[in-house]
Write a protein that holds these residues in place. Structure first.
Motif, mmCIF file in Angstrom:
data_model
loop_
_atom_site.group_PDB
_atom_site.id
_atom_site.type_symbol
_atom_site.label_atom_id
_atom_site.label_comp_id
_atom_site.label_asym_id
_atom_site.label_seq_id
_atom_site.Cartn_x
_atom_site.Cartn_y
_atom_site.Cartn_z
ATOM 1 N N LYS A 1 21.711 101.438 60.396
ATOM 2 C CA LYS A 1 22.890 102.301 60.444
ATOM 3 C C LYS A 1 24.135 101.494 60.759
ATOM 4 O O LYS A 1 25.200 101.690 60.148
ATOM 5 C CB LYS A 1 22.696 103.398 61.486
ATOM 6 C CG LYS A 1 21.552 104.354 61.179
ATOM 7 C CD LYS A 1 21.314 105.306 62.336
ATOM 8 C CE LYS A 1 20.061 106.141 62.114
ATOM 9 N NZ LYS A 1 19.752 107.016 63.272
ATOM 10 N N GLU A 2 24.029 100.576 61.731
ATOM 11 C CA GLU A 2 25.181 99.744 62.084
ATOM 12 C C GLU A 2 25.595 98.872 60.900
ATOM 13 O O GLU A 2 26.788 98.693 60.636
ATOM 14 C CB GLU A 2 24.846 98.883 63.303
ATOM 15 C CG GLU A 2 24.648 99.695 64.588
ATOM 16 C CD GLU A 2 24.220 98.826 65.752
ATOM 17 O OE1 GLU A 2 23.915 97.637 65.515
ATOM 18 O OE2 GLU A 2 24.182 99.325 66.896
ATOM 19 N N GLU A 3 24.623 98.317 60.183
ATOM 20 C CA GLU A 3 24.937 97.492 59.020
ATOM 21 C C GLU A 3 25.620 98.316 57.929
ATOM 22 O O GLU A 3 26.574 97.856 57.286
ATOM 23 C CB GLU A 3 23.653 96.858 58.475
ATOM 24 C CG GLU A 3 23.069 95.792 59.377
ATOM 25 C CD GLU A 3 21.780 95.223 58.803
ATOM 26 O OE1 GLU A 3 21.394 95.639 57.682
ATOM 27 O OE2 GLU A 3 21.160 94.361 59.455
ATOM 28 N N LEU A 4 25.170 99.533 57.728
ATOM 29 C CA LEU A 4 25.777 100.387 56.710
ATOM 30 C C LEU A 4 27.206 100.760 57.076
ATOM 31 O O LEU A 4 28.096 100.804 56.211
ATOM 32 C CB LEU A 4 24.932 101.653 56.513
ATOM 33 C CG LEU A 4 23.581 101.458 55.812
ATOM 34 C CD1 LEU A 4 22.762 102.748 55.877
ATOM 35 C CD2 LEU A 4 23.790 101.040 54.361
ATOM 36 N N VAL A 5 27.458 101.029 58.355
ATOM 37 C CA VAL A 5 28.819 101.352 58.791
ATOM 38 C C VAL A 5 29.726 100.133 58.638
ATOM 39 O O VAL A 5 30.878 100.252 58.193
ATOM 40 C CB VAL A 5 28.808 101.865 60.243
ATOM 41 C CG1 VAL A 5 30.236 101.970 60.779
ATOM 42 C CG2 VAL A 5 28.129 103.233 60.316
ATOM 43 N N ASP A 6 29.234 98.952 58.997
ATOM 44 C CA ASP A 6 30.031 97.723 58.814
ATOM 45 C C ASP A 6 30.320 97.491 57.331
ATOM 46 O O ASP A 6 31.423 97.064 56.962
ATOM 47 C CB ASP A 6 29.281 96.517 59.399
ATOM 48 C CG ASP A 6 29.198 96.582 60.923
ATOM 49 O OD1 ASP A 6 30.020 97.292 61.524
ATOM 50 O OD2 ASP A 6 28.286 95.938 61.499
ATOM 51 N N LYS A 7 29.339 97.761 56.499
ATOM 52 C CA LYS A 7 29.541 97.626 55.060
ATOM 53 C C LYS A 7 30.593 98.625 54.568
ATOM 54 O O LYS A 7 31.409 98.303 53.698
ATOM 55 C CB LYS A 7 28.219 97.851 54.324
ATOM 56 C CG LYS A 7 28.308 97.702 52.820
ATOM 57 C CD LYS A 7 26.960 97.963 52.164
ATOM 58 C CE LYS A 7 27.077 97.887 50.643
ATOM 59 N NZ LYS A 7 25.775 98.174 49.974
#
Length: 420
Positions: free
Chosen positions: A96-102
């Motif tokens: 989830k954190e990676e998707l938000v950063d993306k």
């Protein structure tokens, strides 16, 4: 079970004296094939839904849509249907954190739209509702909606000078939320850019339409730019010319196809008449008439029935006989038959008649009988080909129905087996 019963019933009906002749072999094969497919689908559905089902339901992968499973359960010998909604799998916290950063990186790349950078925004900006391939939802908030609207459009009428706008995006991935803030500067349009001159021209025209005059005079100057007006050239003449050319080509192609169809139909009629001509010729020559008199007799018989229908092969014989009546030599008339009836069979007959005239009538009856047999074999083959062509034309709608049946029967079984 139902498919098996239908298959057995179809086979039994095809063997009966009343129903069997009404079912062509190819159609019967298609029907039997459909019934076999139904049996296979039924067996596959039973094995997938009853035998191999281990009480385990696979959830859709992350990001996929939720699915619906139609099941049944049995307790105390009572069977009940039940529908279960199967939600997709969830992301881990790290994902989830990676998707938000993306999503943040994607906002930095796409927000400015056709503008060069965030310090000079004078064209609409892009504020999407989802990022990271739809995995992250975005809720936008701007500090001044009078200048930049909720769809990213810029209200130039309210923009008097360069203005800094604060943007805040609430990014949500399932149950994970993060805020992302940044600022950008909106600057007024000028007439030095194509976008700016187009905006001011459209605005000037819009203002002209607000008047009550009968006509409007378009502006010849916008800002520091001179404007020259003209009506758009529609290339109407070129379009009409091309349309005429296409129509001519279509007419030529249609005429060529029509001529080809007529020629094929005429050739088939000649072939169809050939066995009758040879049979009559063999009969009269065998009865003692000369070949010439036999031809005249065949011509006279055709004249009596000519009013009902024209037969191209007999028309050729009639023209040949009239040539002889007008003084044409018998040999030349036989040679002309190939011009009236330009097919291989009539060339063979013309050669046979010419050879008989040159060498005598010895063996003529045997040659005609042989030619008659070959002609009837050819006629049988022609009839068989015509029947196969008609049967083939019937196959196309049957194939379409077969495809629909296959989709209806097999698709649910495939989906059930994939979920095992």
């Amino acid at each position: 079970m139902v498919s098996a019963v239908l298959l057995i019933a179809t086979i039994i009906l095809s063997k009966t004296k009343k129903i069997g002749p009404l079912l062509p072999k190819k159609v019967l094969r298609i029907v039997i094939g459909v019934e076999i497919v139904g049996i296979v689908a039924s067996v596959g559905e039973y094995i997938g839904g009853k035998v191999l089902f281990d009480n385990v339901i696979d959830r859709p992968a992350v990001g996929e849509s939720d699915e619906t499973e139609e099941l049944e359960y049995t307790t105390d010998d009572n069977t009940t249907d039940i529908t279960i909604e199967v939600p997709a799998k969830l992301h881990s916290k790290e994902e989830k954190e990676e998707l938000v950063d993306k999503a943040k990186e994607e906002i930095e790349e796409t927000f400015k739209g056709d503008n060069e950078d965030l310090d000079c925004i004078n064209k609409p900006v892009v504020m999407k509702e989802k990022y990271s391939d739809g995995m992250v939802k975005a809720e936008w908030q701007l500090s001044d909606y009078k200048i930049v609207g909720s769809e990213g459009e810029i209200n130039y009428d309210n923009l008097e000078k360069e203005t800094i706008i604060e943007a805040t995006v609430n990014l949500t991935c399932e149950d994970y939320t993060d805020l992302y803030s940044f600022s950008f500067q909106v600057v007024p349009l000028d007439t030095n850019s194509s976008y700016g001159i187009d905006y001011y021209i459209r605005k000037a025209i819009s203002d002209l339409f607000d008047t009550d005059g009968d006509v409007i005079e378009l502006p010849d100057r916008i800002g520091e730019k001179d404007v020259t007006w003209s009506k758009k050239y529609t290339y109407l003449g070129a379009k009409i010319g091309l349309l005429g050319a296409f129509a001519a080509i279509a007419m030529i192609l249609g005429q060529m196809k029509e001529e080809k169809t007529k020629k094929e139909k005429y050739t088939k009629s000649l072939i169809r008449d050939y066995p009758k001509i040879v049979e009559s010729l063999a009969l009269y020559v065998g009865a003692g008439l000369s070949v010439k008199n036999a031809m005249f007799r065949i011509s006279d018989e055709y004249i009596r029935r000519r009013a009902k229908a024209r037969e191209p092969g007999f028309e050729g014989v009639l023209r040949m006989c009239r040539e002889m009546e007008e003084g044409r030599s018998e040999l030349k008339a036989y040679e002309l038959l190939t011009q009236y009836c330009p097919t291989r069979e009539y060339r063979r007959l013309s050669s046979l008649l010419s050879s008989n005239l040159k060498k005598g009538t010895k063996g003529m009856i045997e040659e005609l009988n042989k030619e008659e047999k070959e002609a009837f074999e050819m006629q049988k083959q022609y009839v068989r080909i015509a029947g196969e062509e008609a049967s083939t034309k019937l196959l196309f709608p049957m194939i379409g129905l077969l495809g629909i049946v296959l989709v209806i029967i097999i698709a649910p079984s495939i989906f059930n087996m994939q979920s095992i």
